[in-house]
Design a protein around this motif. Structure first.
Motif, PDB file in Angstrom:
ATOM      1  N   THR A   9       0.846  -1.188   0.000  1.00  0.00           N
ATOM      2  CA  THR A   9       0.000   0.000   0.000  1.00  0.00           C
ATOM      3  C   THR A   9       0.886   1.244   0.000  1.00  0.00           C
ATOM      4  N   GLU A  11       1.406   3.189   2.279  1.00  0.00           N
ATOM      5  CA  GLU A  11       2.105   3.237   3.563  1.00  0.00           C
ATOM      6  C   GLU A  11       3.306   2.289   3.637  1.00  0.00           C
ATOM      7  N   THR A  12       3.352   1.272   2.762  1.00  0.00           N
ATOM      8  CA  THR A  12       4.440   0.285   2.846  1.00  0.00           C
ATOM      9  C   THR A  12       5.505   0.428   1.755  1.00  0.00           C
ATOM     10  N   ARG A  73      10.894   8.461   5.726  1.00  0.00           N
ATOM     11  CA  ARG A  73       9.505   8.004   5.787  1.00  0.00           C
ATOM     12  C   ARG A  73       8.599   9.190   6.110  1.00  0.00           C
ATOM     13  N   PRO A  75       4.054  10.058   6.311  1.00  0.00           N
ATOM     14  CA  PRO A  75       2.729   9.433   6.192  1.00  0.00           C
ATOM     15  C   PRO A  75       2.285   9.378   4.726  1.00  0.00           C
ATOM     16  N   GLY A  76       1.977   8.169   4.250  1.00  0.00           N
ATOM     17  CA  GLY A  76       1.499   7.989   2.883  1.00  0.00           C
ATOM     18  C   GLY A  76       2.546   8.196   1.811  1.00  0.00           C
TER      19      GLY A  76
END
Length: 151
Positions: A9, A11-12, A73, A75-76
Motif C-alpha cells: 500500500t 504506507e508500505t 519516511r 505518512p502515505g
C-alpha cells in the motif's frame, strides 16, 4: 485499501525500498547510465540512497558517476533530501493508487530551473523515476527504471 503487488500500500512503499537495485537511465538526447542504486537503512525512518554507474554521453564519451540522497519516511509516502549537512529538501512524495500501480509526484524549484518529478511503483516490483527539467539553464527529461537485483 487494495494491495498493489509487491509494493503493498502507499504506507508500505518506503519499507520495500532497502537493498540493491539495477538502474537504467536515459537523459533524452544527452546520455544514458547503467548501474546500481542501493537503499541502506540509517536511523529509524531514514534510508541512504547511493547510485553508481557508467554514464555514456551522446558523443560516445564514457565516465563513472554517482549521486546520493536521503529518503525519509512520511505518512502515505516519503520525503527526499539532498545528502548534505544540514539536509536540504528535494521533494516530498505522497504515494497514491494510479491504475494498477502506486504513484506520486512533486515539483522542485532549483532557481532558475524547475524539476517536475514522478515516481511510479509497478505491480512487477520495479519502479520508475522521471525528472522533467525546464528552465533557462536546463531542459531535459531523465527517465530511470529500477529493478530489484538478485541476491
Amino acid at each position: 485499501m487494495p494491495s498493489f503487488a509487491s509494493w503493498g500500500t502507499p504506507e508500505t512503499v518506503f519499507d520495500r525500498l532497502p537493498g540493491a537495485w539495477a538502474l537504467e537511465r536515459t537523459i533524452e538526447g544527452q546520455a544514458t547510465m547503467s548501474g546500481t542504486a542501493v537503499f541502506t537503512p540509517l536511523e529509524a525512518g531514514l534510508l541512504k540512497y547511493r547510485e553508481e554507474g557508467r554514464i555514456r554521453l551522446a558523443d560516445g564519451k564514457e565516465f563513472d558517476g554517482h549521486r546520493d540522497y536521503v529518503f525519509e519516511r512520511a505518512p502515505g509516502g516519503f520525503v527526499v533530501h539532498f545528502a548534505e549537512t544540514p539536509r536540504r529538501l528535494f521533494h516530498a512524495i505522497a504515494v497514491l493508487p494510479e491504475g494498477d500501480a502506486l504513484a506520486g509526484s512533486a515539483t522542485h524549484l532549483c532557481t532558475p530551473d524547475t524539476y517536475d518529478s514522478a515516481y511510479c511503483f509497478l505491480p512487477d516490483g520495479s519502479f520508475t523515476i522521471r525528472h522533467t527539467v525546464h528552465g533557462p539553464r536546463k531542459d531535459y527529461l531523465s527517465a530511470t527504471v529500477f529493478r530489484r537485483r538478485a541476491g
